[in-house]
Design a protein around this motif. Sequence first.
Motif, PDB file in Angstrom:
ATOM      1  N   GLY A  38       0.182  36.856   5.634  1.00 37.23           N
ATOM      2  CA  GLY A  38      -0.071  35.703   6.471  1.00 37.23           C
ATOM      3  C   GLY A  38      -0.829  34.574   5.798  1.00 37.23           C
ATOM      4  O   GLY A  38      -0.987  33.498   6.379  1.00 37.23           O
ATOM      5  N   TRP A  39      -1.285  34.773   4.575  1.00 39.21           N
ATOM      6  CA  TRP A  39      -2.096  33.777   3.877  1.00 39.21           C
ATOM      7  C   TRP A  39      -1.398  33.176   2.673  1.00 39.21           C
ATOM      8  O   TRP A  39      -1.504  31.997   2.412  1.00 39.21           O
ATOM      9  CB  TRP A  39      -3.420  34.395   3.431  1.00 39.21           C
ATOM     10  CG  TRP A  39      -4.359  34.573   4.569  1.00 39.21           C
ATOM     11  CD1 TRP A  39      -4.403  35.641   5.431  1.00 39.21           C
ATOM     12  CD2 TRP A  39      -5.361  33.666   4.999  1.00 39.21           C
ATOM     13  NE1 TRP A  39      -5.377  35.442   6.360  1.00 39.21           N
ATOM     14  CE2 TRP A  39      -5.997  34.234   6.118  1.00 39.21           C
ATOM     15  CE3 TRP A  39      -5.786  32.432   4.535  1.00 39.21           C
ATOM     16  CZ2 TRP A  39      -7.021  33.600   6.787  1.00 39.21           C
ATOM     17  CZ3 TRP A  39      -6.827  31.806   5.198  1.00 39.21           C
ATOM     18  CH2 TRP A  39      -7.431  32.384   6.316  1.00 39.21           C
ATOM     19  N   ARG A  81      -1.095  27.041   6.350  1.00 37.02           N
ATOM     20  CA  ARG A  81      -1.059  27.048   7.814  1.00 37.02           C
ATOM     21  C   ARG A  81      -0.501  28.393   8.259  1.00 37.02           C
ATOM     22  O   ARG A  81       0.238  29.042   7.518  1.00 37.02           O
ATOM     23  CB  ARG A  81      -0.279  25.875   8.379  1.00 37.02           C
ATOM     24  CG  ARG A  81       1.170  25.826   8.063  1.00 37.02           C
ATOM     25  CD  ARG A  81       1.825  24.616   8.741  1.00 37.02           C
ATOM     26  NE  ARG A  81       3.234  24.683   8.444  1.00 37.02           N
ATOM     27  CZ  ARG A  81       3.922  23.725   7.871  1.00 37.02           C
ATOM     28  NH1 ARG A  81       3.344  22.600   7.552  1.00 37.02           N
ATOM     29  NH2 ARG A  81       5.188  23.876   7.626  1.00 37.02           N
ATOM     30  N   PRO A  82      -0.840  28.809   9.485  1.00 31.77           N
ATOM     31  CA  PRO A  82      -0.396  30.132   9.962  1.00 31.77           C
ATOM     32  C   PRO A  82       1.125  30.267   9.932  1.00 31.77           C
ATOM     33  O   PRO A  82       1.853  29.342  10.281  1.00 31.77           O
ATOM     34  CB  PRO A  82      -0.907  30.184  11.408  1.00 31.77           C
ATOM     35  CG  PRO A  82      -1.999  29.167  11.473  1.00 31.77           C
ATOM     36  CD  PRO A  82      -1.645  28.099  10.471  1.00 31.77           C
ATOM     37  N   ASP A  83       1.595  31.412   9.500  1.00 27.92           N
ATOM     38  CA  ASP A  83       3.019  31.734   9.449  1.00 27.92           C
ATOM     39  C   ASP A  83       3.849  30.742   8.651  1.00 27.92           C
ATOM     40  O   ASP A  83       5.029  30.541   8.926  1.00 27.92           O
ATOM     41  CB  ASP A  83       3.597  31.898  10.859  1.00 27.92           C
ATOM     42  CG  ASP A  83       3.043  33.136  11.544  1.00 27.92           C
ATOM     43  OD1 ASP A  83       2.827  34.139  10.839  1.00 27.92           O
ATOM     44  OD2 ASP A  83       2.803  33.089  12.751  1.00 27.92           O
ATOM     45  N   TYR A  84       3.257  30.112   7.653  1.00 26.62           N
ATOM     46  CA  TYR A  84       3.994  29.186   6.791  1.00 26.62           C
ATOM     47  C   TYR A  84       5.132  29.938   6.111  1.00 26.62           C
ATOM     48  O   TYR A  84       4.949  31.031   5.578  1.00 26.62           O
ATOM     49  CB  TYR A  84       3.041  28.572   5.761  1.00 26.62           C
ATOM     50  CG  TYR A  84       3.684  27.584   4.837  1.00 26.62           C
ATOM     51  CD1 TYR A  84       4.351  26.474   5.332  1.00 26.62           C
ATOM     52  CD2 TYR A  84       3.634  27.752   3.462  1.00 26.62           C
ATOM     53  CE1 TYR A  84       4.949  25.554   4.476  1.00 26.62           C
ATOM     54  CE2 TYR A  84       4.217  26.845   2.603  1.00 26.62           C
ATOM     55  CZ  TYR A  84       4.882  25.749   3.121  1.00 26.62           C
ATOM     56  OH  TYR A  84       5.477  24.848   2.284  1.00 26.62           O
ATOM     57  N   ASN A  85       6.329  29.365   6.128  1.00 26.20           N
ATOM     58  CA  ASN A  85       7.511  30.034   5.585  1.00 26.20           C
ATOM     59  C   ASN A  85       7.582  30.051   4.065  1.00 26.20           C
ATOM     60  O   ASN A  85       8.455  30.697   3.501  1.00 26.20           O
ATOM     61  CB  ASN A  85       8.782  29.394   6.148  1.00 26.20           C
ATOM     62  CG  ASN A  85       9.013  29.768   7.586  1.00 26.20           C
ATOM     63  OD1 ASN A  85       8.551  30.809   8.041  1.00 26.20           O
ATOM     64  ND2 ASN A  85       9.711  28.929   8.315  1.00 26.20           N
ATOM     65  N   GLN A 115       4.902  30.947   1.907  1.00 26.01           N
ATOM     66  CA  GLN A 115       3.678  31.550   1.376  1.00 26.01           C
ATOM     67  C   GLN A 115       3.867  32.027  -0.055  1.00 26.01           C
ATOM     68  O   GLN A 115       2.919  32.107  -0.823  1.00 26.01           O
ATOM     69  CB  GLN A 115       3.233  32.718   2.260  1.00 26.01           C
ATOM     70  CG  GLN A 115       2.806  32.282   3.634  1.00 26.01           C
ATOM     71  CD  GLN A 115       2.600  33.446   4.575  1.00 26.01           C
ATOM     72  OE1 GLN A 115       2.887  34.596   4.262  1.00 26.01           O
ATOM     73  NE2 GLN A 115       2.120  33.141   5.764  1.00 26.01           N
ATOM     74  N   THR A 124      12.610  33.721   4.322  1.00 25.66           N
ATOM     75  CA  THR A 124      12.738  32.724   5.390  1.00 25.66           C
ATOM     76  C   THR A 124      13.776  31.642   5.116  1.00 25.66           C
ATOM     77  O   THR A 124      14.223  30.994   6.045  1.00 25.66           O
ATOM     78  CB  THR A 124      11.387  32.051   5.664  1.00 25.66           C
ATOM     79  OG1 THR A 124      10.928  31.412   4.468  1.00 25.66           O
ATOM     80  CG2 THR A 124      10.356  33.064   6.141  1.00 25.66           C
ATOM     81  N   ARG A 179       7.632  34.692   3.638  1.00 29.33           N
ATOM     82  CA  ARG A 179       6.309  34.986   4.193  1.00 29.33           C
ATOM     83  C   ARG A 179       5.880  36.342   3.655  1.00 29.33           C
ATOM     84  O   ARG A 179       6.701  37.232   3.455  1.00 29.33           O
ATOM     85  CB  ARG A 179       6.349  35.015   5.724  1.00 29.33           C
ATOM     86  CG  ARG A 179       6.446  33.642   6.349  1.00 29.33           C
ATOM     87  CD  ARG A 179       6.208  33.630   7.862  1.00 29.33           C
ATOM     88  NE  ARG A 179       6.623  34.807   8.583  1.00 29.33           N
ATOM     89  CZ  ARG A 179       7.829  35.009   9.103  1.00 29.33           C
ATOM     90  NH1 ARG A 179       8.772  34.119   8.945  1.00 29.33           N
ATOM     91  NH2 ARG A 179       8.095  36.117   9.763  1.00 29.33           N
ATOM     92  N   LEU A 226       4.144  39.799   4.328  1.00 25.86           N
ATOM     93  CA  LEU A 226       3.888  40.613   5.511  1.00 25.86           C
ATOM     94  C   LEU A 226       2.818  41.676   5.314  1.00 25.86           C
ATOM     95  O   LEU A 226       2.220  42.136   6.288  1.00 25.86           O
ATOM     96  CB  LEU A 226       5.196  41.280   5.973  1.00 25.86           C
ATOM     97  CG  LEU A 226       6.363  40.326   6.268  1.00 25.86           C
ATOM     98  CD1 LEU A 226       7.601  41.112   6.662  1.00 25.86           C
ATOM     99  CD2 LEU A 226       5.979  39.319   7.342  1.00 25.86           C
TER     100      LEU A 226
END
Length: 186
Positions: A40-41, A52-56, A58, A113, A143, A145
Amino acid sequence: MHVTVERFFISPGHNFFGRRSLPAGTHPTAEPATIRCRAGWGIEGDRFYGYRPDYNGQITFFSAETLGVLRAHFTLPTLSEGVLRRNVLLGGIDLATLIGRIFTLGGISFAGTGEARPCHWMNHAVAPGAEEWLKGRGGLRARILTDGELSLGATKLTLAEKIPQPDHPARFIRERTVELRFEGGV
């Protein structure tokens, strides 16, 4: 299946992203032997870490095989992999097959993604015409996981499943709608 993690590239700042009307940035690119992926980071130390959260995007991957064809097409045998600004150079798999899939690489789970689309900067960083040539071959955005450390060398890649998609767009929206109720007096 076994694939080869050939190179890593991370940078603390953006050289191209968000700079369309500005000159390219001058942030250095590091080539570590391992990278630390955080669910998530993103990749610790990279410019998109915690973006940003859930950035595609990462983490991004580029195909070693596509790099070879790119070098031959533009007659640039010594073109640095780092100019592409992708995080992982991966050999032995067609990255397009990972779009919309959950996969595990070196024990870390990722969600593919979409394509890492090339931008107009590729015409400057690689050669004129590179942006157009790279369309459909720009790599993979994903992303992260699960947490873990990814190392260079041969490793196992396992396809887990397709990323769940809503069967109908209205259901997708409805499931995310919040109903507010006011009870009692005004």
